[in-house]
Motif scaffolding. Structure first.
Motif, PDB file in Angstrom:
ATOM      1  N   ASN A   1      45.356  31.578   7.764  1.00 37.99           N
ATOM      2  CA  ASN A   1      46.384  31.578   6.716  1.00 37.99           C
ATOM      3  C   ASN A   1      46.531  32.955   6.090  1.00 37.99           C
ATOM      4  O   ASN A   1      47.647  33.421   5.844  1.00 37.99           O
ATOM      5  CB  ASN A   1      46.064  30.541   5.639  1.00 37.99           C
ATOM      6  CG  ASN A   1      46.313  29.136   6.109  1.00 37.99           C
ATOM      7  OD1 ASN A   1      47.127  28.904   6.984  1.00 37.99           O
ATOM      8  ND2 ASN A   1      45.593  28.185   5.539  1.00 37.99           N
TER       9      ASN A   1
ATOM     10  N   THR B   1      48.392  35.220   8.662  1.00 35.42           N
ATOM     11  CA  THR B   1      49.833  34.987   8.772  1.00 35.42           C
ATOM     12  C   THR B   1      50.567  35.373   7.492  1.00 35.42           C
ATOM     13  O   THR B   1      51.670  35.918   7.564  1.00 35.42           O
ATOM     14  CB  THR B   1      50.144  33.527   9.155  1.00 35.42           C
ATOM     15  OG1 THR B   1      49.543  32.651   8.226  1.00 35.42           O
ATOM     16  CG2 THR B   1      49.674  33.211  10.553  1.00 35.42           C
ATOM     17  N   ASP B   2      49.974  35.143   6.336  1.00 32.81           N
ATOM     18  CA  ASP B   2      50.591  35.596   5.093  1.00 32.81           C
ATOM     19  C   ASP B   2      50.658  37.114   5.049  1.00 32.81           C
ATOM     20  O   ASP B   2      51.661  37.689   4.632  1.00 32.81           O
ATOM     21  CB  ASP B   2      49.821  35.093   3.868  1.00 32.81           C
ATOM     22  CG  ASP B   2      50.072  33.641   3.566  1.00 32.81           C
ATOM     23  OD1 ASP B   2      51.040  33.063   4.117  1.00 32.81           O
ATOM     24  OD2 ASP B   2      49.305  33.066   2.796  1.00 32.81           O
TER      25      ASP B   2
ATOM     26  N   ARG C   1      53.526  38.526   7.032  1.00 31.08           N
ATOM     27  CA  ARG C   1      54.868  38.293   6.482  1.00 31.08           C
ATOM     28  C   ARG C   1      55.208  39.192   5.310  1.00 31.08           C
ATOM     29  O   ARG C   1      56.339  39.566   5.134  1.00 31.08           O
ATOM     30  CB  ARG C   1      55.002  36.835   6.033  1.00 31.08           C
ATOM     31  CG  ARG C   1      55.274  35.911   7.171  1.00 31.08           C
ATOM     32  CD  ARG C   1      55.581  34.533   6.660  1.00 31.08           C
ATOM     33  NE  ARG C   1      54.481  33.697   7.110  1.00 31.08           N
ATOM     34  CZ  ARG C   1      53.880  32.792   6.403  1.00 31.08           C
ATOM     35  NH1 ARG C   1      54.242  32.542   5.185  1.00 31.08           N
ATOM     36  NH2 ARG C   1      52.880  32.093   6.891  1.00 31.08           N
ATOM     37  N   TYR C   2      54.235  39.496   4.479  1.00 28.55           N
ATOM     38  CA  TYR C   2      54.544  40.167   3.217  1.00 28.55           C
ATOM     39  C   TYR C   2      53.983  41.583   3.198  1.00 28.55           C
ATOM     40  O   TYR C   2      52.952  41.861   3.764  1.00 28.55           O
ATOM     41  CB  TYR C   2      53.959  39.376   2.042  1.00 28.55           C
ATOM     42  CG  TYR C   2      54.469  37.967   2.013  1.00 28.55           C
ATOM     43  CD1 TYR C   2      55.792  37.711   1.705  1.00 28.55           C
ATOM     44  CD2 TYR C   2      53.643  36.897   2.336  1.00 28.55           C
ATOM     45  CE1 TYR C   2      56.280  36.417   1.699  1.00 28.55           C
ATOM     46  CE2 TYR C   2      54.133  35.609   2.324  1.00 28.55           C
ATOM     47  CZ  TYR C   2      55.449  35.373   2.006  1.00 28.55           C
ATOM     48  OH  TYR C   2      55.926  34.101   2.006  1.00 28.55           O
TER      49      TYR C   2
END
Length: 57
Positions: A46, A49-50, A53-54
């Motif tokens: 998690n 993947t976070d 993205r950011y």
């Protein structure tokens, strides 16, 4: 165009991610051990993947 480049162009991931760093990060997921092995792997996935993205504004 590579998959990472296409994802970055589409806005799906950060533009500063390169293949080598991504492969190393994924590789580190396999070294989870101890009582929290699976739970740790899920938390790290998690986070990974976070993080893809950011980016900092």
């Amino acid at each position: 165009m590579s998959l990472l480049s296409a994802a970055a162009t589409a806005g799906g991931i950060r533009r500063d991610v390169d293949a080598y760093d991504l492969l190393r990060a994924i590789g580190y997921l396999s070294v989870a051990s101890g009582d929290e092995g699976n739970a740790h792997t899920h938390r790290m996935l998690n986070l990974l993947t976070d993080g893809l993205r950011y980016s900092r504004s």
